[in-house]
Design a protein around this motif. Sequence first.
Motif, PDB file in Angstrom:
ATOM      1  N   PRO A  47       0.821  -1.182  -0.110  1.00  0.00           N
ATOM      2  CA  PRO A  47       0.030  -0.075  -0.060  1.00  0.00           C
ATOM      3  C   PRO A  47       0.896   1.293  -0.012  1.00  0.00           C
ATOM      4  CG  PRO A  47      -0.336  -1.133   2.051  1.00  0.00           C
ATOM      5  CD  PRO A  47       0.569  -2.015   0.911  1.00  0.00           C
ATOM      6  N   PHE A  48       2.029   1.165   0.710  1.00  0.00           N
ATOM      7  CA  PHE A  48       3.214   2.453   0.457  1.00  0.00           C
ATOM      8  C   PHE A  48       3.121   2.751  -0.952  1.00  0.00           C
ATOM      9  CE2 PHE A  48       4.748   1.975   5.069  1.00  0.00           C
ATOM     10  CZ  PHE A  48       3.632   2.307   5.648  1.00  0.00           C
ATOM     11  N   ILE A  49       3.652   1.687  -1.639  1.00  0.00           N
ATOM     12  CA  ILE A  49       3.850   1.918  -2.946  1.00  0.00           C
ATOM     13  C   ILE A  49       2.913   2.633  -3.835  1.00  0.00           C
ATOM     14  CG2 ILE A  49       4.367   0.727  -5.191  1.00  0.00           C
ATOM     15  CD1 ILE A  49       5.880  -1.152  -3.348  1.00  0.00           C
ATOM     16  N   ILE A  50       1.699   2.212  -3.614  1.00  0.00           N
ATOM     17  CA  ILE A  50       0.501   2.413  -4.319  1.00  0.00           C
ATOM     18  C   ILE A  50       0.206   4.125  -4.042  1.00  0.00           C
ATOM     19  CG2 ILE A  50      -2.067   2.289  -4.362  1.00  0.00           C
ATOM     20  CD1 ILE A  50      -1.925  -0.710  -4.002  1.00  0.00           C
ATOM     21  N   TYR A  51       0.414   4.468  -2.610  1.00  0.00           N
ATOM     22  CA  TYR A  51      -0.160   5.878  -2.137  1.00  0.00           C
ATOM     23  C   TYR A  51       0.979   6.801  -2.530  1.00  0.00           C
ATOM     24  CZ  TYR A  51      -4.330   5.159   0.384  1.00  0.00           C
ATOM     25  OH  TYR A  51      -5.738   4.868   0.616  1.00  0.00           O
ATOM     26  N   ALA A  52       2.533   6.284  -2.540  1.00  0.00           N
ATOM     27  CA  ALA A  52       3.402   7.056  -2.772  1.00  0.00           C
ATOM     28  C   ALA A  52       3.661   7.278  -4.298  1.00  0.00           C
ATOM     29  CB  ALA A  52       4.770   6.370  -2.068  1.00  0.00           C
ATOM     30  N   PHE A  53       3.398   6.235  -5.033  1.00  0.00           N
ATOM     31  CA  PHE A  53       3.675   6.353  -6.663  1.00  0.00           C
ATOM     32  C   PHE A  53       2.637   6.323  -7.569  1.00  0.00           C
ATOM     33  CE2 PHE A  53       7.530   4.395  -4.755  1.00  0.00           C
ATOM     34  CZ  PHE A  53       8.421   5.414  -4.908  1.00  0.00           C
ATOM     35  N   LEU A  54       1.596   5.227  -7.522  1.00  0.00           N
ATOM     36  CA  LEU A  54       0.683   4.885  -8.483  1.00  0.00           C
ATOM     37  C   LEU A  54      -0.441   6.002  -8.445  1.00  0.00           C
ATOM     38  CD1 LEU A  54       0.370   0.937  -8.501  1.00  0.00           C
ATOM     39  CD2 LEU A  54       1.955   2.469  -9.785  1.00  0.00           C
ATOM     40  N   ILE A  55      -0.954   6.339  -7.131  1.00  0.00           N
ATOM     41  CA  ILE A  55      -2.071   7.255  -7.187  1.00  0.00           C
ATOM     42  C   ILE A  55      -1.660   8.837  -7.548  1.00  0.00           C
ATOM     43  CG2 ILE A  55      -3.749   8.292  -5.683  1.00  0.00           C
ATOM     44  CD1 ILE A  55      -4.144   5.572  -4.016  1.00  0.00           C
ATOM     45  N   PRO A  56      -0.519   9.179  -7.114  1.00  0.00           N
ATOM     46  CA  PRO A  56      -0.110  10.543  -7.494  1.00  0.00           C
ATOM     47  C   PRO A  56       0.177  10.910  -8.918  1.00  0.00           C
ATOM     48  CG  PRO A  56       1.186   9.771  -5.557  1.00  0.00           C
ATOM     49  CD  PRO A  56       0.162   8.876  -5.974  1.00  0.00           C
ATOM     50  N   LEU A  57       0.730   9.555  -9.633  1.00  0.00           N
ATOM     51  CA  LEU A  57       1.235   9.642 -10.928  1.00  0.00           C
ATOM     52  C   LEU A  57      -0.167   9.628 -11.813  1.00  0.00           C
ATOM     53  CD1 LEU A  57       4.172   7.235 -11.237  1.00  0.00           C
ATOM     54  CD2 LEU A  57       4.055   9.480 -11.762  1.00  0.00           C
ATOM     55  N   ALA A  58      -1.246   8.893 -11.140  1.00  0.00           N
ATOM     56  CA  ALA A  58      -2.307   8.784 -12.084  1.00  0.00           C
ATOM     57  C   ALA A  58      -3.105  10.193 -11.792  1.00  0.00           C
ATOM     58  CB  ALA A  58      -3.318   7.945 -11.189  1.00  0.00           C
ATOM     59  N   PHE A  59      -3.092  11.067 -10.843  1.00  0.00           N
ATOM     60  CA  PHE A  59      -3.512  12.164 -10.507  1.00  0.00           C
ATOM     61  C   PHE A  59      -2.992  13.242 -11.568  1.00  0.00           C
ATOM     62  CE2 PHE A  59      -3.140  16.435  -8.471  1.00  0.00           C
ATOM     63  CZ  PHE A  59      -4.508  16.573  -8.286  1.00  0.00           C
ATOM     64  N   ILE A  60      -1.715  13.033 -11.630  1.00  0.00           N
ATOM     65  CA  ILE A  60      -0.580  14.064 -12.711  1.00  0.00           C
ATOM     66  C   ILE A  60      -1.469  14.074 -14.080  1.00  0.00           C
ATOM     67  CG2 ILE A  60       1.577  14.305 -13.978  1.00  0.00           C
ATOM     68  CD1 ILE A  60       2.798  13.634 -10.980  1.00  0.00           C
ATOM     69  N   ASN A  61      -1.619  12.658 -14.326  1.00  0.00           N
ATOM     70  CA  ASN A  61      -2.345  12.276 -15.701  1.00  0.00           C
ATOM     71  C   ASN A  61      -3.920  12.342 -15.796  1.00  0.00           C
ATOM     72  OD1 ASN A  61      -0.125  11.196 -17.467  1.00  0.00           O
ATOM     73  ND2 ASN A  61       0.391  10.218 -15.681  1.00  0.00           N
ATOM     74  N   ASN A 117       5.501  13.233  -5.281  1.00  0.00           N
ATOM     75  CA  ASN A 117       4.654  13.982  -4.298  1.00  0.00           C
ATOM     76  C   ASN A 117       4.676  15.471  -4.623  1.00  0.00           C
ATOM     77  OD1 ASN A 117       2.637  11.998  -2.866  1.00  0.00           O
ATOM     78  ND2 ASN A 117       4.837  10.834  -3.007  1.00  0.00           N
ATOM     79  N   LEU A 118       6.232  15.917  -4.706  1.00  0.00           N
ATOM     80  CA  LEU A 118       6.319  17.528  -4.979  1.00  0.00           C
ATOM     81  C   LEU A 118       5.696  17.818  -6.196  1.00  0.00           C
ATOM     82  CD1 LEU A 118       7.870  20.080  -3.884  1.00  0.00           C
ATOM     83  CD2 LEU A 118       9.648  19.174  -5.176  1.00  0.00           C
ATOM     84  N   ILE A 119       6.035  17.076  -7.250  1.00  0.00           N
ATOM     85  CA  ILE A 119       5.104  17.178  -8.547  1.00  0.00           C
ATOM     86  C   ILE A 119       3.737  17.318  -8.488  1.00  0.00           C
ATOM     87  CG2 ILE A 119       5.000  16.596 -10.980  1.00  0.00           C
ATOM     88  CD1 ILE A 119       7.970  15.418 -10.833  1.00  0.00           C
ATOM     89  N   THR A 120       3.186  16.350  -7.642  1.00  0.00           N
ATOM     90  CA  THR A 120       1.964  16.025  -7.767  1.00  0.00           C
ATOM     91  C   THR A 120       1.124  17.219  -6.816  1.00  0.00           C
ATOM     92  OG1 THR A 120       2.141  13.659  -7.704  1.00  0.00           O
ATOM     93  CG2 THR A 120      -0.058  14.615  -6.741  1.00  0.00           C
ATOM     94  N   PHE A 121       1.782  17.841  -6.020  1.00  0.00           N
ATOM     95  CA  PHE A 121       1.228  18.816  -5.048  1.00  0.00           C
ATOM     96  C   PHE A 121       1.406  20.243  -6.009  1.00  0.00           C
ATOM     97  CE2 PHE A 121       1.532  22.252  -2.174  1.00  0.00           C
ATOM     98  CZ  PHE A 121       0.483  21.885  -1.129  1.00  0.00           C
ATOM     99  N   ALA A 122       2.477  20.141  -6.572  1.00  0.00           N
ATOM    100  CA  ALA A 122       2.494  21.426  -7.574  1.00  0.00           C
ATOM    101  C   ALA A 122       1.766  21.323  -8.848  1.00  0.00           C
ATOM    102  CB  ALA A 122       3.984  21.459  -8.305  1.00  0.00           C
ATOM    103  N   VAL A 123       1.455  20.240  -9.136  1.00  0.00           N
ATOM    104  CA  VAL A 123       0.305  20.199 -10.549  1.00  0.00           C
ATOM    105  C   VAL A 123      -1.041  20.597  -9.830  1.00  0.00           C
ATOM    106  CG1 VAL A 123      -0.994  18.659 -11.862  1.00  0.00           C
ATOM    107  CG2 VAL A 123       1.542  18.442 -11.718  1.00  0.00           C
TER     108      VAL A 123
END
Length: 443
Positions: A238-252, A366-372
Motif C-alpha cells: 500500500p505504501f507503493i500505491i500511495y507514494a507512486f501509483l495514485i499521485p502519478l495517476a493524478f498527474i495524468n 509527491n512534490l510534482i503532484t502537489f505542484a500540479v
Amino acid sequence: MTNAPIILNLDCDMYSNDSITPLRALCFLLDPVKGSELAYVQFPQHFCGINKNDTYANEIKRLYRVNPIGMDGLQQGTYYVGTGCFFRRRALFGSPSSQLFTERRELNPEHVVDKYVKSEAVLSMAHLVASSDYEDGTNWGSKIGFRYGSLVEDYYTGYKLQCEGWKSVFCDPERPAFLGDIPISLHDVLSQNKRWTIGLLEVAFSKYCPLTYGIRSMGILMGLAYGHFAFGPFWSFPFIIYAFLIPLAFINGVSSFPKVTDPLLYLYVFFFFGAYAQDLIDFLLTSGTIMQWWSDQRMWLIRGLTSHLFGSIDFLLQKLGFSALKFDVTNKVVDDEQSKQYEKGVFEFGVTSPFFVTLTMAAIVNLITFAVGVVRVAFLPEKIDEMFVQMFISGFVMVNCWPIYEGIALRVDKGRMPMKTTTTSILLVGVLHCVTFYFINTC
C-alpha cells in the motif's frame, strides 16, 4: 557453559543498568504457582546515545514497549526480542510435558559437573561446546534450543517455545534493566530492518506460519499477534500505491479519492486520523514525546518504501533461486561527523544505495503532484473539491520528506544525498510517468 538453570541472553553491545534485574527475573521464574510454566522473562530494549527526537526511531516503541504489554495480557505472554531476556534452561530442551533431551548427556539441563571449573576436562568441554559443529547430529536448532531457519532467530525461537506450551512474561521496570548501542546512520538502520523483513517472511511462508500452525497451537489471538509481525513487511505494497501509483495517476488527470462533498470522505478521514491518534496515544503512554512520535511515524513510512520493499524482493528472489541470503551485522561504530549530525537530528545519507532511490523518487513524485494540484486549482478553483484529498496526502508526504529535500538541495556536507542517487531517481520517475500515461490512455 555452566549448566546453570537460568540463562541471561544479552547482545554483545548491551550492558546491565540495574543490579537488581536478576532478582526481578527470579521473582517470576521461582513463583510457586506460575513459575514452572515460564520459559523466559523478557525486559524491553533501551538504548543510550539516542538524540532528543530519536531521529531514526531506534527505540521502536511498538516493538519493544507497546505490543509486548498487550501480548503480556494474553495467556501465553510476550515474544522474545533477542536480548535482555532470562531463560529457564529447561525450556530449551523440549515442551513442558516432554522427556528431557538425552542425545548428549552433558547437554541435559539436569546434568551436574562435579569437577573444578578450571580443570582440564571442563576446559576441554568448554572448547567443544564453543565449536561450530557441536550440535551436529542432534535436534538442537530444529526441535530444541535456539531455533535455526530464520534471520530473526529471536522471534522464531520465542514463537516455537510458546507453540510448544511454554509461557513468558514481560517485565518493564521504571529504571531500564539493560542499555545498548544504536546505529546512527540511516543506511545502517534500514539494512538492519531489511534483515528483519527477510527473517519474518521466512517464518510467514514456512510450515510454521502463525496464521495456521500458530493459531492451532496457541489460539487465534496469539496466532494473530505473531502473524502481525510475520506479515508486517506487506505494508510496503500500500505504501507503493500511495507514494507512486495514485499521485502519478493524478498527474495524468485521474482522481482516486472522493470529493470533499462526498459522504464517503468521512470514512477516509476517520481511518487516517483515527489510526494516527491511536498511535500517538500509545506513544505518549510509553513515555514518548510528540516529536519522537513524529520521527517514529516518519520512519515507519520510510521503512515501508525501503527495507520492507527490498527485503520482500530479496526473499522472493531467494525462493525463486535467483539470489542467496546473507547476514549483515549492523554497523554501530560511531563516526565523529556522523555523531555530530545525528545529535543535530540531521539525516545521514552519504552513500549510494537503492534505499535512497525509492525515497527520493517518492519525494519527487509527491512534490510534482502537489505542484500540479496547486496550478490546476489556480486556473480552475472549482476543482478544489475533487483534488483536495490528493493534495492533502501529497502535502503530508512532502512534510515527511523534508529531510530528503534538504539532503538533495540544501546541504553541502558529505552526508547529503549523492548526486547519482538524485539523477537516477529523476530518470526513474520519468519512466514511471511515461508508463502510467500509456496505460491510462490505452485502457
